[in-house]
Enzyme design. Structure first.
Site, PDB file in Angstrom:
ATOM      1  CB  THR A  16      -0.978   0.019   1.199  1.00  0.00           C
ATOM      2  OG1 THR A  16      -0.238  -0.192   2.410  1.00  0.00           O
ATOM      3  CG2 THR A  16      -2.035  -1.055   1.060  1.00  0.00           C
ATOM      4  CG  ASP A  94       3.067  -6.090  -5.858  1.00  0.00           C
ATOM      5  OD1 ASP A  94       4.105  -6.754  -5.701  1.00  0.00           O
ATOM      6  OD2 ASP A  94       2.373  -5.671  -4.900  1.00  0.00           O
ATOM      7  CG  HIS A 111      -2.819 -15.320  -4.838  1.00  0.00           C
ATOM      8  ND1 HIS A 111      -3.235 -14.472  -3.826  1.00  0.00           N
ATOM      9  CD2 HIS A 111      -3.090 -16.580  -4.407  1.00  0.00           C
ATOM     10  CE1 HIS A 111      -3.723 -15.197  -2.825  1.00  0.00           C
ATOM     11  NE2 HIS A 111      -3.648 -16.470  -3.156  1.00  0.00           N
ATOM     12  CB  CYS A 119      -3.148 -18.327 -24.264  1.00  0.00           C
ATOM     13  SG  CYS A 119      -4.467 -19.073 -25.263  1.00  0.00           S
ATOM     14  CB  CYS A 122      -2.114 -22.576 -26.830  1.00  0.00           C
ATOM     15  SG  CYS A 122      -1.594 -20.837 -26.966  1.00  0.00           S
ATOM     16  CB  SER A 186      -6.806 -10.241   6.116  1.00  0.00           C
ATOM     17  OG  SER A 186      -7.003 -11.147   5.036  1.00  0.00           O
TER      18      SER A 186
END
Length: 251
Positions: A16, A94, A111, A119, A122, A186
């Site tokens: 942040t 990020d 993540h 894609c 493929c 969190s």
């Protein structure tokens, strides 16, 4: 004497200060605009061209791609360069840990990454800038140039499972580390949140640095509510100093 392994689980709160809003905090994206969650939900994204168009526009405005690492990211790099073994497990997409100078092999992106596209057909990949350039050229939902299928960012959307290999490596680190620092998260999203419990169960010192209470606070050896940009650098300096002290006294 072997130096202890330090694992850092980082969430949105660590970024942040770099101008990237978090998702679940008081001013988080999902609280301000619940509809925005659809833009990163796999089922909606794959089934609705309008959701995809809005999602691409969101990526176009995404400040993550122009963000710079902050003091917290740099403090982790400083710890690693001091000789302490460090591994980062991040829920963020990020890429700021790597931009700060931490070797990519020492960062596990649970993540995925917003800095690349993939894609859905493929599995071809490329830099996000390449896909965004196609938006600038007038395409609002650019298909894959290899097979024509739908493109998405190389992030794990809601409704997609985490990469089992990456998750397996994260679990191994949680079990092996001597210090586990959860920062800016969190600790509500599983299975990432569960890594804190795994580390504690395997004897790691658990430190939580987060503005709001988490479900794992009672398990923690230390809970810090101070701003991450000052609290984490201080914690990591103390950790590095503690690592140097026994060797200097022995010498």
């Amino acid at each position: 004497m072997t130096k202890p392994l330090v694992a850092v689980l980082s969430g949105a709160g660590i970024s942040t200060d770099s101008g990237i809003p978090d998702y679940r905090g008081p001013q988080g994206l999902w609280r301000r605009d619940p509809e925005a969650e659809k833009l990163v939900t796999y089922e909606y994204y794959m089934g609705d061209p309008e959701i995809r168009r809005r999602s691409w526009q969101m990526r176009r405005k995404n400040r993550a791609l122009s963000a710079e690492p902050n003091a917290a990211h740099r403090a982790i790099v400083d710890l690693e360069r001091s000789g302490v073994p460090v591994r980062v497990i991040t829920q963020n997409v990020d890429g700021l840990h790597q931009m700060a100078g931490l070797p990519a092999r020492k960062v596990l992106e649970l993540h995925g990454s917003a800095r690349s596209f993939v894609c859905t057909g493929c599995h071809a990949r490329g830099p996000m800038e390449e896909a965004l350039a196609r938006l600038d050229a007038g395409e609002d939902d650019p298909p894959c140039r290899e097979c024509g299928a739908i493109l998405k960012s190389a992030t794990v959307m809601f409704g997609q499972r985490l990469d089992p290999v990456v998750l397996g490596e994260a679990l191994a680190i949680a079990k092996a580390c001597q210090v586990f620092i959860a920062v800016g998260t969190s600790l509500q999203v599983q299975p990432a949140a569960g890594l804190a419990g795994v580390a504690a169960d395997h004897g790691a010192r658990l430190v939580i640095v987060n503005a709001e209470p988490t479900p794992y606070d009672e398990l923690a050896d230390e809970v810090v509510r101070e701003p991450i940009g000052t609290a984490l650098p201080r914690l990591l300096r103390e950790l590095a100093a503690a690592e140097r002290r026994p060797r200097s006294e022995e010498g």
